[in-house]
Design a protein around this motif. Sequence first.
Motif: not given
Length: 490
Positions: A246-258
């Motif tokens: 999330a810190g690298e790609k943003g909090w909307g990134d699907p991998v981070a959210l998953l």
Amino acid sequence: MPSTLEPPPRATHPPDPNVPASAGADGVRRMDRRQRVTLILLLSASFTLAVDFSILNVALPAIGADVGFSIENLQWVATAFALCAAGFTLLFGRVADLFGRRRVFLAGIATLGLASLAGGLAGSPEVLLAARVAQGLATAAVTPAALSLLTTSFPEGPLRARALGLNGALMAAGFTTGAILGGVLTDLLSWRWAFFVNVPVAALVTTVAPAVLRESRPDRRPRLDLPGALTVTLGLLTAVYGFTTAGEKGWGDPVALLSLAASAVLLAAFWIVEGRVGAPLVPVTVLRRRAVAWGNVAGLLAFLTETSLVFLLTLYLQKVLGYPPLAAGLAFAVLGAGTVAGGIIGPRVIGAVGGRRAIVAGLLVQGVATGSLALLGPESGWIALLLVMSFAGGVANLVAIVGFMVTATSGLPDHEQGLATGLATMSQQVGITMGIPVMSAIVTARVHAAGTASAPAVLSGVGTAILVNAALCLVTAALAAIFLGRDHPS
């Protein structure tokens, strides 16, 4: 039950002949020779591990060019270490309880030395990443084992508070020293020496420790809670990976959210498992204790706020004021001095007002000092405010951290100290790992809103993130004041 965090009343009568010769007039024992050597040994290990967290940050570009990392994969040099250091710490803390703290400590230190040697000699990305994974696993093993050896070597009360204060000061100073040392070694010698410096320390510790450290483990060894170990380790790994992504790609990134969703499910499963197995990794009754549960919440946020503040001030120094990396690292020497001072005075504050009040007061002062840094402007003269307030915030942060360490490890028997220190170490590692992605996302959002990564846009983002950081300190202070429970006089 009376707390041992308050100093005993001064004696008004002749010294008691039953008090050991190593005790002062007030009956508080002084460290004997073995305890002093034990403390020096364990502090050396803790300082080395803390240095490892930050020593490679400045060297990453040189590592990428020398070993052959692509730009998009370079962050894995830091992430591979953080994943293992945070994800396995609770498991290794319990393993140390069951199989021997000294044994786990020595195995971890030996692994750290070998992994550091391999990392310094690495000629390919694969070897370097394997070395970083091994360093992370060694950190996850050594940190809770060293902390539990420390708490079981010193009786609960002023002696333990002083030992934990020195440990906290050295660990905090290690983070700052790592940033400075990484720049110096990379500029003067090579990034490889950021690995090699660990080797002689590991060799010395493994040579001296067997003669100094006493083994401690239960007479009857319960079965290791494998379902609990699996769910909590995977839960922590996915949490750290999610926050980092999330810190690298943003909090909307699907991998981070998953990843974060999977972490929530796994940690919920861990809680259910712990309530049902006969010999849980973390007994639910321990987690229900206010001192343990809320002490660790306060500790996690104390580490999250201060380590992420270093990241924000690094952005300010380099992107706004134009400092080179080494000069930016040297600016944090003042913060490092503040953390050392806080670690030294922390036990005295705890002795005077108790653990809960030390946590609350430390976080309040840290919040005010951090909030004032939102005033930083683009002119070089603002460096004076940065130095003064980062020093004050560093002192206050370590007072809170020592209060957290004392509170979260007090009132538990020796056979649960590995569990308590494993939880405390997990809070520390997760806080350190979560802080930068959270604050980075705030800065990135402001920069994207401005449509440019200019110095004014970065300054605006840093200022917003600093205010959020300060608010977290104040909210944590309020939570500790409400939920942590009262300090009772002796």
